[in-house]
Write a protein that holds these residues in place. Structure first.
Motif, short mmCIF file in Angstrom:
data_model
loop_
_atom_site.label_atom_id
_atom_site.label_comp_id
_atom_site.label_asym_id
_atom_site.label_seq_id
_atom_site.Cartn_x
_atom_site.Cartn_y
_atom_site.Cartn_z
N HIS A 262 1.08 -0.94 0.02
CA HIS A 262 -0.10 -0.48 -0.02
C HIS A 262 0.94 0.98 -0.32
O HIS A 262 0.42 2.76 -0.93
CB HIS A 262 -0.85 -0.35 1.28
CG HIS A 262 -1.84 1.64 1.43
ND1 HIS A 262 -2.49 1.44 1.29
CD2 HIS A 262 -1.19 2.80 1.90
CE1 HIS A 262 -3.46 2.79 1.10
NE2 HIS A 262 -1.89 3.34 1.81
N GLU A 263 1.62 1.02 0.59
CA GLU A 263 2.69 2.91 0.86
C GLU A 263 3.51 2.45 -0.09
O GLU A 263 3.54 3.66 -1.17
CB GLU A 263 3.77 2.16 2.19
CG GLU A 263 3.29 2.53 3.13
CD GLU A 263 2.35 3.51 4.09
OE1 GLU A 263 2.14 5.00 3.05
OE2 GLU A 263 0.78 3.54 3.93
N HIS A 266 1.94 4.75 -2.58
CA HIS A 266 1.73 6.43 -2.48
C HIS A 266 2.99 6.59 -3.40
O HIS A 266 3.11 7.56 -3.60
CB HIS A 266 2.09 6.43 -1.65
CG HIS A 266 1.00 6.61 -0.46
ND1 HIS A 266 -0.13 7.40 -0.92
CD2 HIS A 266 0.66 5.67 0.51
CE1 HIS A 266 -1.42 6.95 -0.61
NE2 HIS A 266 -0.46 6.25 0.70
N GLU A 339 -5.52 7.78 -1.51
CA GLU A 339 -5.47 5.93 -0.38
C GLU A 339 -6.39 5.17 -1.57
O GLU A 339 -5.68 4.20 -1.41
CB GLU A 339 -5.92 6.40 0.75
CG GLU A 339 -5.76 7.28 1.60
CD GLU A 339 -3.47 7.21 1.83
OE1 GLU A 339 -3.67 5.66 1.80
OE2 GLU A 339 -2.98 8.16 2.04
N HIS A 384 -7.85 8.81 5.07
CA HIS A 384 -7.89 7.77 4.48
C HIS A 384 -9.69 7.86 4.60
O HIS A 384 -10.50 8.29 5.56
CB HIS A 384 -7.90 6.98 5.73
CG HIS A 384 -5.74 7.02 5.33
ND1 HIS A 384 -5.33 8.23 6.09
CD2 HIS A 384 -5.11 6.02 5.42
CE1 HIS A 384 -3.67 7.83 5.79
NE2 HIS A 384 -3.23 6.53 5.28
ZN LIG Z 1 -1.85 5.38 2.24
#
Ligand SMILES: [Zn+2]
Length: 397
Positions: A262-263, A266, A339, A384
Motif C-alpha cells: 500500500h505504501e 504512494h 489512499e 483516509h
Molecule cells: Zn496510504
C-alpha cells in the motif's frame, strides 16, 4: 466474514472517538474567539509587557552588545531586523504563543494522555510524555522566533519581501521530502530490520514494483503508542521503508507485505501537480499577507505604528487558521482518493486480497478505528477513507 467488531468493542470505539468529534466541532469557534480576544484586547498589554521585559534585559545584559563574540550576534540581528527592537518583537511572539498554549494545555493533555490511556492506546509514562511535549513546544518556539526575525524582518527591510521569501521557501518545499527520514528520529529510535524472510520478501516486492530504496527500518514507537504504523520516508536515494515495532509484532509476514505494498502505491502517484499548486498557493498567501499588513499599518490596527509591526502576528495566526479550515476538506478529498488508489495498487502488486483484508482488519482493531465516522468528520478533512469503506471496496473472492 465475521464482523469487524463485537457490539462491546464498537461501543468502546465510539466512546473513544466521541470526544475527538466534539473537539473537532467546537474547536474552530473556540480558536476564532481566542484569536479575537488576543487581537481585540490583549495585543496592547502584551506588547507593553514585551517592550518592558526587553528593556530590562537590555539594561541587565547590555554588556553583551559590546562583548567580543556576542557583539557579532547583536549586529547580525539588528541588521536582519533593520533596526534595534527585535528583542521586544521576539518576546511578544513567544508570549502570545505561550498564552495560547497555556489555554489549550489542559485540553491537549487530556486528549493526548488521559483519553489515550483510558482506551489503552498509549504507552507513555508521564515523564516521557512531558519530555516529548516539551521538545515539541521548544521546536515550536524556535520556529516562531525564526519566523519573526526572518519574515517580519525581511518585510520591514524590503518592499518585495513576499516573493523574495516565497520563491526560495516554495523551492525548499519541493525538496523537503528528501529530508523526511531525519525528522522522525527526533522522537523515536530506529534500527534496520534484521536480515531474514521478511526483509528478503520486502526487497523482492520492491524490485517487482521497481522502487529503489536504501533501507528497511524498524521504528520503536511502542514506548509511546500501541498503534500500527508504516510509511516510506524520503525519496530516491534517501528513501527508507519504515515499519514500527508494533506492526512487526502484530502482523504476519503476508500482512506486513500488504501494508508495504500500500505504501509503495504512494510512490507512483503524481506529486508535481500538488507540489506546484502548494508552492503557488504559498506565494499567493504571502502576497495576501503583504496587502493585509499594509492595510493594518495605514489604519493603525491593534495599535500598530508601522508596516510589519509584530502586533499583527495574531492576525497571521487567524489567516492561517482560516486557510487550513478551508483547505482541509479540499486536501482531504484528494488524500482519500490517493489512499483508494494505493489500495488498488497494493492488490495489483501482491494479488493477495485476503492478506490485505486481514491487514486492514488488524489495523482497525489495534488502532481502534471508527469503522463509520460521521460524514461531516470525513468531509472536514480525514486523510483516509473510513475503514469500513476500504474493506467494502476490496474485490470479493
Ligand atoms: Zn496510504
Amino acid at each position: 466474514m465475521e464482523p469487524l467488531f463485537t457490539p462491546e468493542q464498537l461501543a468502546e470505539i465510539h466512546a473513544y472517538h466521541l470526544p475527538y468529534y466534539v473537539r473537532a466541532a467546537v474547536d474552530p469557534f473556540a480558536k476564532v474567539l481566542l484569536l479575537a480576544l488576543l487581537l481585540g484586547v490583549l495585543v496592547r498589554p502584551f506588547f507593553r509587557m514585551a517592550t518592558s521585559v526587553a528593556g530590562g534585559l537590555e539594561r541587565g545584559l547590555g554588556f553583551l552588545r559590546t562583548a567580543p563574540v556576542s557583539r557579532a550576534f547583536f549586529q547580525a540581528m539588528d541588521r536582519l531586523w533593520g533596526e534595534a527592537g527585535w528583542g521586544a518583537a521576539v518576546i511578544f511572539a513567544l508570549m502570545t504563543d505561550l498564552f495560547v498554549k497555556l489555554i489549550y494545555a489542559p485540553v491537549d493533555v487530556w486528549f493526548a494522555y488521559t483519553l489515550e490511556h483510558r482506551h489503552g492506546m498509549s504507552n507513555y509514562t508521564p515523564a516521557a510524555f512531558a519530555w516529548d511535549l516539551f521538545k515539541g513546544h521548544l521546536m515550536g518556539a524556535f520556529a516562531i522566533a525564526a519566523l519573526v526575525i526572518g519574515m517580519y524582518g525581511l518585510a520591514r527591510r524590503t518592499r518585495h519581501w513576499w516573493w523574495i521569501l516565497g520563491v526560495p521557501v516554495a523551492l525548499l518545499m519541493l525538496v523537503s521530502a528528501a529530508l523526511d527520514p531525519y525528522r522522525s528520529r527526533l522522537y523515536f529510535e530506529q534500527e534496520p530490520l534484521p536480515p531474514g524472510a521478511l526483509r528478503t520478501r520486502i526487497t523482492e516486492l520492491m524490485t517487482q514494483a521497481d522502487i529503489p530504496f536504501s533501507d528497511v527500518l524498524v521504528e520503536k514507537t511502542s514506548v509511546a503508542s500501541r498503534r500500527l504504523q508504516a510509511y516510506f520516508a524520503g525519496q530516491g536515494p534517501t528513501r527508507t521503508i519504515v515499519l514500527n515495532d508494533v506492526i512487526i509484532q502484530e502482523l504476519g509476514e503476508e500482512e506486513v507485505l500488504a501494508a508495504v505494498a500500500h505504501e509503495a502505491g504512494h510512490i507512483h502517484e503524481p506529486k508535481w501537480p500538488g507540489r506546484i499548486a502548494s508552492s503557488l498557493a504559498l506565494v499567493a498567501l504571502l502576497f495576501a499577507i503583504d496587502r493585509l499588513l499594509r492595510r493594518a499599518s495605514t489604519r493603525g490596527w491593534f495599535g500598530t505604528t508601522r508596516f510589519a509591526d509584530i502586533r499583527t502576528l495574531p492576525l497571521l495566526s487567524l489567516i492561517l487558521f482560516v486557510v487550513s479550515l478551508v483547505g482541509g476538506p479540499i486536501a482531504g478529498t484528494f488524500s482519500r482518493e490517493r489512499e483508494r488508489e494505493a489500495d488498488r495498487f497494493a492488490l495489483r502488486l501482491t494479488h493477495d486480497t485476503d492478506a490485505f483484508r486481514r491487514m486492514l482488519v488488524k489495523a482497525a482493531r489495534v488502532n481502534k478505528m471508527d469503522p463509520e465516522p460521521p460524514r461531516w468528520v470525513v468531509l472536514k478533512g480525514m486523510s483516509h477513507p473510513p475503514i469500513a469503506e476500504r474493506l467494502a471496496s476490496l474485490p470479493t473472492p
